[in-house]
Design a protein around this motif. Sequence first.
Motif, PDB file in Angstrom:
ATOM      1  N   HIS A 190     -52.038 -11.498 -15.833  1.00  0.00           N
ATOM      2  CA  HIS A 190     -52.211 -12.542 -14.809  1.00  0.00           C
ATOM      3  C   HIS A 190     -51.112 -13.588 -14.916  1.00  0.00           C
ATOM      4  O   HIS A 190     -50.631 -14.105 -13.894  1.00  0.00           O
ATOM      5  CB  HIS A 190     -53.580 -13.203 -14.942  1.00  0.00           C
ATOM      6  N   GLY A 228     -49.698 -12.469 -11.596  1.00  0.00           N
ATOM      7  CA  GLY A 228     -50.687 -13.040 -10.706  1.00  0.00           C
ATOM      8  C   GLY A 228     -51.792 -12.050 -10.408  1.00  0.00           C
ATOM      9  O   GLY A 228     -51.715 -10.880 -10.750  1.00  0.00           O
ATOM     10  N   GLY A 229     -52.847 -12.524  -9.772  1.00  0.00           N
ATOM     11  CA  GLY A 229     -53.973 -11.647  -9.484  1.00  0.00           C
ATOM     12  C   GLY A 229     -54.273 -11.606  -8.008  1.00  0.00           C
ATOM     13  O   GLY A 229     -53.597 -12.283  -7.221  1.00  0.00           O
ATOM     14  N   PRO A 230     -55.243 -10.818  -7.633  1.00  0.00           N
ATOM     15  CA  PRO A 230     -56.078  -9.946  -8.474  1.00  0.00           C
ATOM     16  C   PRO A 230     -55.323  -8.675  -8.880  1.00  0.00           C
ATOM     17  O   PRO A 230     -54.413  -8.242  -8.185  1.00  0.00           O
ATOM     18  CB  PRO A 230     -57.266  -9.620  -7.562  1.00  0.00           C
ATOM     19  N   ASP A 236     -59.519 -11.181 -11.471  1.00  0.00           N
ATOM     20  CA  ASP A 236     -59.528 -11.682 -10.092  1.00  0.00           C
ATOM     21  C   ASP A 236     -58.370 -12.633  -9.840  1.00  0.00           C
ATOM     22  O   ASP A 236     -57.529 -12.882 -10.719  1.00  0.00           O
ATOM     23  CB  ASP A 236     -60.885 -12.296  -9.738  1.00  0.00           C
ATOM     24  N   GLY A 237     -58.317 -13.191  -8.653  1.00  0.00           N
ATOM     25  CA  GLY A 237     -57.193 -14.032  -8.278  1.00  0.00           C
ATOM     26  C   GLY A 237     -57.043 -15.277  -9.114  1.00  0.00           C
ATOM     27  O   GLY A 237     -55.927 -15.797  -9.282  1.00  0.00           O
ATOM     28  N   SER A 238     -58.148 -15.798  -9.663  1.00  0.00           N
ATOM     29  CA  SER A 238     -58.083 -17.004 -10.497  1.00  0.00           C
ATOM     30  C   SER A 238     -57.766 -16.694 -11.960  1.00  0.00           C
ATOM     31  O   SER A 238     -57.586 -17.607 -12.757  1.00  0.00           O
ATOM     32  CB  SER A 238     -59.422 -17.755 -10.417  1.00  0.00           C
TER      33      SER A 238
END
Length: 269
Positions: A118, A122-124, A140-142
């Motif tokens: 990540h 970066g995500g997801p 996930d994205g966070s």
Amino acid sequence: MLLVIDAGNTNIVFAVHDGTEWRGSWRLATSAQRTSDEYGVWLEALLARAGITPRQINRAVIGTVVPAALYHLRRLCRDWFDAEPLVARASLDWGFDIKVDNPEEVGADRLLNALAAHNHYGGPLVVVDFGTATTFDVVDGSGAYLGGVISPGINLSIEALHLAAARLPRISIGRPQAVIGRSTVPAMRSGIYWGYVGLIEGLLARIEGEYGAPLKAIATGGLAPLFAEGTHKFTAIDSDLTLDGLRLLSLRNPSPPLPRDRPRFIETD
């Protein structure tokens, strides 16, 4: 400098980071019986070849999925480098949520891969790690860790095939040019290689479908480049993902103090 130790079921990787770049990495077969002094003699010689002295190392971090190896690795850090190691575990500050039922059950390598992936991509995303087991870990994205999939590793499958069927030989792994094998060994190689490519593509599709949005796929582990040749599903191949996860974890968490009753390191001429 930071000493990074990634202890897996098959190999232990030792690496040194000087705050700017990796100065070297070295691999040793995992053995729970190997003592801290055996590690120390071996590692000191390799560090010397890289122009690094024990006194230059002032921090250490360990990630291991082999609990029996931890005692001697911790002693190595204390006795040879005068550093109490930070040990990767779920209770540390990872900078993200671990959204599984029992966080302490998650292997440290899987959380470390999630952290580094990540941070870099970066995500997801999904991290596919070709180790003793082949693991798929979803972030996930966070940056939160959502869990994943564990399947038998390639070498375990090859060994199981050989042991369970008396007439099937032990084979090496490689990418076959044809799917249809015209003799036993090519047929076995095709089954292992293209079977795992099918497993990778099938699981990635199912994970993405369940997640409900497109996911980047990051491959790591020794066999990642080989299997990336057989599929276009991977966004990137990163062989240093676990090591860099350990480095990033050490930046987020303070080093533990050395035991008070332990004599301090003294370097002699």
